[in-house]
Design a protein around this motif. Structure first.
Motif, PDB file in Angstrom:
ATOM      1  N   GLU A 148       5.011  70.905  10.160  1.00 12.97           N
ATOM      2  CA  GLU A 148       5.257  69.781  11.056  1.00 12.97           C
ATOM      3  C   GLU A 148       4.232  68.673  10.840  1.00 12.97           C
ATOM      4  OE1 GLU A 148       6.779  67.445  14.369  1.00 12.97           O
ATOM      5  OE2 GLU A 148       7.539  68.772  12.792  1.00 12.97           O
ATOM      6  N   MET A 149       2.975  69.040  10.626  1.00 14.65           N
ATOM      7  CA  MET A 149       1.943  68.038  10.341  1.00 14.65           C
ATOM      8  C   MET A 149       2.268  67.295   9.051  1.00 14.65           C
ATOM      9  SD  MET A 149      -0.648  68.246  12.643  1.00 14.65           S
ATOM     10  CE  MET A 149      -2.170  67.917  11.765  1.00 14.65           C
ATOM     11  N   LEU A 155       4.242  75.681  17.929  1.00 11.71           N
ATOM     12  CA  LEU A 155       3.980  75.813  16.499  1.00 11.71           C
ATOM     13  C   LEU A 155       2.608  76.428  16.239  1.00 11.71           C
ATOM     14  CD1 LEU A 155       5.260  72.329  15.254  1.00 11.71           C
ATOM     15  CD2 LEU A 155       6.545  74.461  15.489  1.00 11.71           C
ATOM     16  N   ASP A 156       2.569  77.342  15.299  1.00  8.89           N
ATOM     17  CA  ASP A 156       1.329  77.944  14.829  1.00  8.89           C
ATOM     18  C   ASP A 156       1.443  78.167  13.319  1.00  8.89           C
ATOM     19  OD1 ASP A 156      -0.301  78.455  17.271  1.00  8.89           O
ATOM     20  OD2 ASP A 156       1.447  79.658  17.835  1.00  8.89           O
ATOM     21  N   GLY A 157       0.302  78.312  12.674  1.00  7.34           N
ATOM     22  CA  GLY A 157       0.276  78.701  11.263  1.00  7.34           C
ATOM     23  C   GLY A 157       1.073  77.786  10.371  1.00  7.34           C
ATOM     24  N   ASP A 158       1.936  78.392   9.521  1.00  5.71           N
ATOM     25  CA  ASP A 158       2.695  77.624   8.541  1.00  5.71           C
ATOM     26  C   ASP A 158       3.615  76.605   9.210  1.00  5.71           C
ATOM     27  OD1 ASP A 158       1.459  79.113   6.615  1.00  5.71           O
ATOM     28  OD2 ASP A 158       3.158  80.461   6.269  1.00  5.71           O
ATOM     29  N   ARG A 200      -3.631  70.466   6.214  1.00  3.41           N
ATOM     30  CA  ARG A 200      -4.648  71.520   6.359  1.00  3.41           C
ATOM     31  C   ARG A 200      -6.036  70.901   6.525  1.00  3.41           C
ATOM     32  NH1 ARG A 200      -1.541  73.697   1.771  1.00  3.41           N
ATOM     33  NH2 ARG A 200      -0.023  75.194   2.623  1.00  3.41           N
ATOM     34  N   GLU A 201      -6.289  69.795   5.810  1.00  5.56           N
ATOM     35  CA  GLU A 201      -7.582  69.122   5.931  1.00  5.56           C
ATOM     36  C   GLU A 201      -7.777  68.584   7.345  1.00  5.56           C
ATOM     37  OE1 GLU A 201      -7.456  66.133   2.961  1.00  5.56           O
ATOM     38  OE2 GLU A 201      -7.994  67.485   1.300  1.00  5.56           O
ATOM     39  N   LEU A 202      -6.713  67.988   7.893  1.00  3.52           N
ATOM     40  CA  LEU A 202      -6.810  67.462   9.264  1.00  3.52           C
ATOM     41  C   LEU A 202      -7.059  68.577  10.270  1.00  3.52           C
ATOM     42  CD1 LEU A 202      -3.953  64.786   9.418  1.00  3.52           C
ATOM     43  CD2 LEU A 202      -6.414  64.373   9.609  1.00  3.52           C
TER      44      LEU A 202
END
Length: 565
Positions: free
Chosen positions: A536-537, A528-531, A555-557
């Motif tokens: 997934e997060m 997984l990368d990017g969006d 995104r904050e994490l």
């Protein structure tokens, strides 16, 4: 480190490729998607017992293949080549090692090491050098007293290593002397009996004084003496035929007549002259043979029953030696080897005195070495306990305290110390062994704290953590992620996790994705990368991959984790 794993028909995973590589790799996925099968597959590659029920429904066998990046020399490569396998050289003193394992639904298991079939036990041997696996149900490195001592020794570094090396040398020296002394004193009666037997054997051999090959020569002489009349008759008849009564023809006189006849006509044909020379030669030879037979007959005349009796008596003595020692050559050889052995046996009393003195000196040296090792371990134990306790404060165990104790234990090649890692989970609690005083989640965090601390001085090539974040969340989970990332600075780290706070710190994020066609469930693994990673997060945080709030938090994490690197 592990570069790549390939899984086929293992559990719910139909086919998957895991690109792993250096650093921290997080593996996430929905419940039931097959994350645990990744650890199961790795366990198969490390020689663990095969669970044949793990073969995917409908498949005949499951296979797992792995590619490791290893040093091109050292214990791993030596073990691979001992098993008949080999490595693929890479630049910079590195190499690729291919490992494989297959299990059939019928209960068969096969392994391959470096391109060659090998027992699964070879994989288990390599596992100690390649990977350390930590799981909720398998915290062996903390439950084993030996592993706890080894962990302390790893943390103790050069000081403990030097003391341990000196102790092992002293231990081996003392053990060798003690064993020799014990054998010498225990076997004293047997050695005395052996010495007495040797003396008797050597005395008997010396009294007979045999020579090499004498028995064969005497056998021939006895045969001759036993048939002396027959031999005399044959020799006399032959002698008379060559040179007998002057009034009767014999070989010598007939040869002389032939020579003279040929010489008389030789001036008419040179060929007859040559024949005359040959006839003369026959005469000479017959004369020599007749003289030899005369001497032989004279010797026979000197032989008598008394000589045969002497030969038989001598042969009887030699036969006794042969019966005792197997051959006359062995009896003669015993004069040399037996004498040397007898000198050794006769020196027992003096050797016991010498060995006793040497063993006492070695015991004193061993005591000093054991004391020095205990001191080095005790000093390291205090530092290790303090460092791990500090780590635990950041892992949602702020009041926990780790004590590493070094106490007297049974003597072995590793020292005279018992090492125990104890946990006091809160103030006032009595420290207890971590295997009994910690829950599964606490045990995982204690293990992680220990590995982070030890890795700073003695890194392990690869760590695999299965659900190390169980029972925690929030800020504690972020600290778990931070420490896994820190551990990945010196080792490869693979973590199966269900927390976004942990996965955020991974440099490589793999997701086990489950799909269903109504009849067969299969899973695959995707990087997984990017969006995709943000989605997934978000799913890990809220269960919803498209929630705006969850995406913002994700995104904050990720930004927090990136700023920590």
């Amino acid at each position: 480190m592990i570069e790549e794993m390939r899984l086929r028909d293992l559990g719910v995973i139909q086919q998957a490729v895991l690109p792993i590589g250096a650093g921290f790799t997080a593996i996430t996925g929905e419940t039931g998607a097959g994350k645990t099968m990744v650890v199961t597959g790795l366990g198969l590659l490390l020689g663990q017992r095969a669970d044949f029920g793990a073969v995917r429904a409908g498949a005949t066998q499951a296979t797992v293949d792995g590619v490791w990046n290893v040093p091109d020399s050292g214990p791993v490569v030596e073990r691979v080549r001992d098993a008949g396998g080999d490595i693929e050289p890479l630049p910079g003193g590195r190499a690729e090692l291919f490992l494989g394992r297959s299990i059939s639904s019928e209960g068969r298991s096969r392994a391959s090491v470096g391109g060659r079939s090998a027992p699964a036990g070879v994989l288990a041997d390599l596992a100690d050098e390649l990977v350390v696996v930590h799981g909720q149900s398998d915290q062996l490195r903390l439950k084993s007293a030996t592993a706890q001592r080894d962990a302390l020794d790893r943390f103790g570094g050069d000081d403990v290593a030097r003391a341990a090396t000196q102790y092992r040398a002293a231990y081996e020296t003392h053990r060798a002397l003690a064993n020799e002394l014990d054998k010498l004193t225990t076997d004293r009666d047997a050695r005395a009996a052996e010495a007495q037997k040797l003396r008797e054997e050597i005395s008997e051999i010396e009294s007979v004084a045999p020579t090499a090959g004498e028995d064969d020569e005497l056998a021939k002489r006895a045969e001759r003496l036993s048939h002396v009349e027959e031999l005399r008759a044959a020799a006399a008849l032959a002698h008379d035929a060559l040179s007998g009564d002057p009034n009767l023809p014999d070989v010598i006189s007939l040869a002389a007549d032939a020579r003279r006849a040929l010489e008389r006509s030789g001036d008419r044909d040179a060929t007859l002259t040559d024949f005359a020379a040959q006839a003369a030669d026959i005469g000479y030879r017959a004369t020599d043979l007749a003289a030899a037979l005369a001497g032989y007959l004279a010797d026979l005349d000197d032989s008598g029953p008394h000589e045969l009796a002497a030969v038989d008596e001598r042969r009887a003595l030699l036969a006794g030696l042969v019966r005792t020692h197997g051959s006359l050559g062995a009896a003669i050889a015993l004069l040399d080897t037996g004498s040397a052995r007898l000198m050794e046996l006769d020196d027992d009393d003096d050797r016991i005195v010498r060995l006793t003195a040497e063993a006492e000196a070695a015991a004193s040296t061993l005591d000093d070495a054991a004391h020095a090792l205990t001191q080095a371990r005790t000093e390291a134990a205090g530092r290790l306990g303090a460092a791990v306790s500090e780590e635990l404060r950041a892992l949602a165990m702020p009041d926990a305290r780790i004590e590493v104790t070094v106490s007297p234990g049974a003597e072995s090649a590793s020292g005279r110390d018992d090492v125990a890692i104890l946990l006091a989970p809160h103030p006032g609690a009595e420290p207890r062994p971590v295997s009994r005083g910690a829950s599964g989640g606490e045990l995982s965090r204690v293990m992680l704290a220990i590995e982070v601390v030890i890795a700073a001085v003695d890194p392990v090539p690869t760590f695999v953590f299965d659900e190390v974040d169980a029972g925690i969340g929030g800020a504690a989970a972020i600290e778990v992620g931070r420490r896994l990332a820190r551990l990945a600075e010196s080792s490869q780290v693979i973590a199966v996790t269900h927390l976004a706070q942990v996965a955020a710190f991974a440099g490589n994020h793999l997701s086990v994705v489950k799909e269903s066609d109504g009849s067969v469930t299969a899973s695959s693994v995707r990087r997984l990368d990017g969006d995709e990673r943000e989605a997934e997060m978000a799913r890990l945080l809220s269960g919803l991959s498209d929630s705006d709030a969850a995406l913002t938090h994700a995104r904050e994490l990720l930004a927090l984790a990136t700023s920590d690197r």
